[in-house]
Motif scaffolding. Structure first.
Motif, mmCIF file in Angstrom:
data_model
loop_
_atom_site.group_PDB
_atom_site.id
_atom_site.type_symbol
_atom_site.label_atom_id
_atom_site.label_comp_id
_atom_site.label_asym_id
_atom_site.label_seq_id
_atom_site.Cartn_x
_atom_site.Cartn_y
_atom_site.Cartn_z
ATOM 1 N N SER A 150 0.835 -1.197 0.000
ATOM 2 C CA SER A 150 0.000 0.000 0.000
ATOM 3 C C SER A 150 0.874 1.253 0.000
ATOM 4 C CB SER A 150 -0.898 0.000 1.233
ATOM 5 O OG SER A 150 -1.736 -1.134 1.233
ATOM 6 N N ARG A 167 0.550 -10.451 5.373
ATOM 7 C CA ARG A 167 0.497 -9.077 5.880
ATOM 8 C C ARG A 167 1.569 -8.855 6.943
ATOM 9 N NH1 ARG A 167 -6.053 -9.094 6.363
ATOM 10 N NH2 ARG A 167 -5.561 -11.181 7.118
ATOM 11 N N GLY A 201 -11.256 3.770 12.642
ATOM 12 C CA GLY A 201 -11.219 2.431 12.072
ATOM 13 C C GLY A 201 -9.930 1.669 12.281
ATOM 14 N N ALA A 202 -8.952 2.263 12.964
ATOM 15 C CA ALA A 202 -7.714 1.552 13.272
ATOM 16 C C ALA A 202 -7.831 0.890 14.640
ATOM 17 C CB ALA A 202 -6.532 2.510 13.244
ATOM 18 N N TYR A 203 -6.899 -0.041 14.910
ATOM 19 C CA TYR A 203 -6.923 -0.815 16.146
ATOM 20 C C TYR A 203 -5.547 -0.789 16.805
ATOM 21 C CZ TYR A 203 -11.264 -2.595 14.153
ATOM 22 O OH TYR A 203 -12.523 -2.683 13.608
ATOM 23 N N ALA A 226 -2.965 -1.370 13.704
ATOM 24 C CA ALA A 226 -3.240 -2.101 12.466
ATOM 25 C C ALA A 226 -4.652 -1.798 11.997
ATOM 26 C CB ALA A 226 -3.049 -3.607 12.688
ATOM 27 N N ASP A 227 -4.983 -2.313 10.808
ATOM 28 C CA ASP A 227 -6.316 -2.079 10.263
ATOM 29 C C ASP A 227 -7.321 -3.154 10.654
ATOM 30 O OD1 ASP A 227 -5.519 -4.218 8.695
ATOM 31 O OD2 ASP A 227 -5.627 -3.152 6.780
ATOM 32 N N GLY A 228 -6.923 -4.059 11.550
ATOM 33 C CA GLY A 228 -7.809 -5.081 12.058
ATOM 34 C C GLY A 228 -7.435 -5.454 13.477
ATOM 35 N N ALA A 255 -3.544 -8.707 10.141
ATOM 36 C CA ALA A 255 -3.972 -7.362 9.763
ATOM 37 C C ALA A 255 -2.770 -6.632 9.204
ATOM 38 C CB ALA A 255 -4.561 -6.625 10.972
ATOM 39 N N GLU A 256 -3.001 -5.467 8.619
ATOM 40 C CA GLU A 256 -1.912 -4.690 8.035
ATOM 41 C C GLU A 256 -1.544 -3.549 8.962
ATOM 42 O OE1 GLU A 256 0.856 -4.875 5.788
ATOM 43 O OE2 GLU A 256 -0.784 -5.730 4.608
ATOM 44 N N VAL A 268 -0.493 -0.069 10.489
ATOM 45 C CA VAL A 268 -0.884 1.305 10.156
ATOM 46 C C VAL A 268 0.090 2.266 10.826
ATOM 47 C CG1 VAL A 268 -2.690 3.047 10.471
ATOM 48 C CG2 VAL A 268 -3.312 0.694 9.862
ATOM 49 N N TYR A 303 1.560 5.321 12.820
ATOM 50 C CA TYR A 303 1.118 6.130 13.942
ATOM 51 C C TYR A 303 2.323 6.869 14.512
ATOM 52 C CZ TYR A 303 3.185 2.547 16.967
ATOM 53 O OH TYR A 303 4.067 1.693 17.592
#
Length: 389
Positions: free
Chosen positions: A36, A196, A277-279, A323-325, A331-332, A334, A336
């Motif tokens: 990405s 991932r 939506g991030a975790y 991550a996105d999950g 998950a991928e 993210v 921060y």
């Protein structure tokens, strides 16, 4: 999370290149798939763009990488020669070492991990081209058979997610943090048919005491470690998406106390869902210390648990990533950053954490306030403006 000691091999020369490699299209038999679009993230040493590119060989003959240039608007931002590429290439599922990593066998692939670092005040490029040079099979081979300009890689315009402190106090070593070679960065896991990197920006926070020691007394006892039992804080307002409990602590330096699975690798853990939506994943927490419930709304700065040594962990520390999950690994990752922290210095290696001598080379002055950054690997930081000195 495992420890890894490393060296970075990056050559930055910002030199002009020709606008086109050749009139003919490249027939280099590599299929290139990029991750990405990377999100620019600031560290002490510059602005980092972390991403991966997979090179698959569609030829019946082997292909050997010689160099890769990262190009923006006709200028080379970074030139990676063969020795540098050896440190950047991963070959999942293949047992290759050293210069053998440069050779992509027929029907095989190589995964190249990039950390393109820009000057802090430099303009962020909108896209990057990667000029790949492969070794010619014989003299006078045309450029179309040895040079490949990859499709443009877009650079994200998004900003990293800004978080508050996950811990209080000083002396926190950012182990396996922002870099291109630590275990977190290179942990590719296939879950539900997708490969991932959930831990692309993960950090293991290990605490040093006021004298620079990670432990006092018997290092095989969790209570001997400076960070053991320290409060873990919510980094933002959010909802508890998931938690896992019931995993006993390990003895430092010993094998995990339970079989390691996707459920237990993070030990006792909490996953905080953020409004966007991030975790946020908090791992290796102290058994019985989690004081929140699934579905509970919590607030930034609220105590949620304590630092422990459960799951895939060999000493007390806090593992954190975004991550996105909600899955620990499926998950991928993210990007921060933390709103504020102080850099107190840098440990030379993670061997400091295992040494009775501790960190004995601290700078005399440790005032180095950072804003909206992610700590780089082996930085020692404070979340309250107070130094270990």
């Amino acid at each position: 999370m495992k420890k890894l000691y490393f060296a970075i091999f990056i050559v930055s020369n910002l030199m002009a290149v020709s606008p086109a490699m050749a009139e003919q299209p490249s027939v280099v038999p590599l299929d290139v798939v990029a991750s990405s679009p990377p999100v620019p993230i600031e560290g002490e040493d510059g602005v980092h763009l972390l991403y991966e590119m997979r090179f698959s060989n569609f030829s019946p003959r082997g292909v050997e990488l010689e160099s890769i240039d990262v190009i923006e608007a006709g200028n080379v931002l970074h030139h990676y020669d063969a020795p540098a590429l050896v440190t950047m290439i991963g070959t999942p599922g293949q047992e290759t070492e050293g210069s053998a990593k440069l050779k992509i066998a027929p029907g095989s692939f190589a995964l190249v991990y990039f950390d393109t670092i820009l000057a802090r005040k430099a303009a962020i490029p909108s896209e990057l081209i990667h000029r790949v040079h492969i070794k010619a099979s014989k003299p006078d081979v045309p450029a179309s058979r040895t040079i490949l300009d990859t499709p443009p890689l877009r650079v994200s315009r998004n900003a990293p997610i800004m978080l508050g402190p996950p811990l209080r106090g000083s002396g926190w070593v950012a182990a396996n943090a922002l870099s291109n070679t630590n275990d977190h960065r290179r942990t590719v896991v296939v879950v539900n048919g997708q490969a991932r990197i959930a831990q692309r920006y993960a950090i293991d926070f290990v605490k040093l005491d006021a004298k620079g020691h990670a432990f006092r007394g018997d290092p095989s006892q969790n209570a001997s470690w400076a960070g053991y039992g320290t409060d873990v804080l919510a980094v933002a307002d959010g909802r508890v998406e998931a938690l896992h409990v019931g995993v006993p602590d390990n003895s430092p330096g010993a094998a995990p106390s339970v079989p390691i699975t996707l459920d237990t690798i993070g030990g006792n853990n909490v996953v905080l869902a953020l409004p966007g939506g991030a975790y946020v994943f908090y791992g290796h927490l102290l058994p019985g210390s989690i004081v929140v419930q699934k579905g509970q709304q919590i607030h930034k700065g609220q105590v949620i648990a304590k630092v422990g040594n459960s799951g895939q962990s060999d000493a007390p520390h806090l593992h954190i990533h975004v991550a996105d999950g909600a899955s620990a690994l499926g998950a991928e990752g993210v990007a921060y950053a933390f709103e504020n922290f102080d850099v107190e210095g840098h440990v030379p290696s993670l061997e400091v954490l295992e040494s009775t001598a501790g960190w004995d080379e601290r700078p005399a002055s440790s005032e180095n306030r950072r804003r909206e950054e992610l700590p780089i690997e082996n930085a020692v930081i404070s979340f309250d403006g107070k130094s270990v000195n």
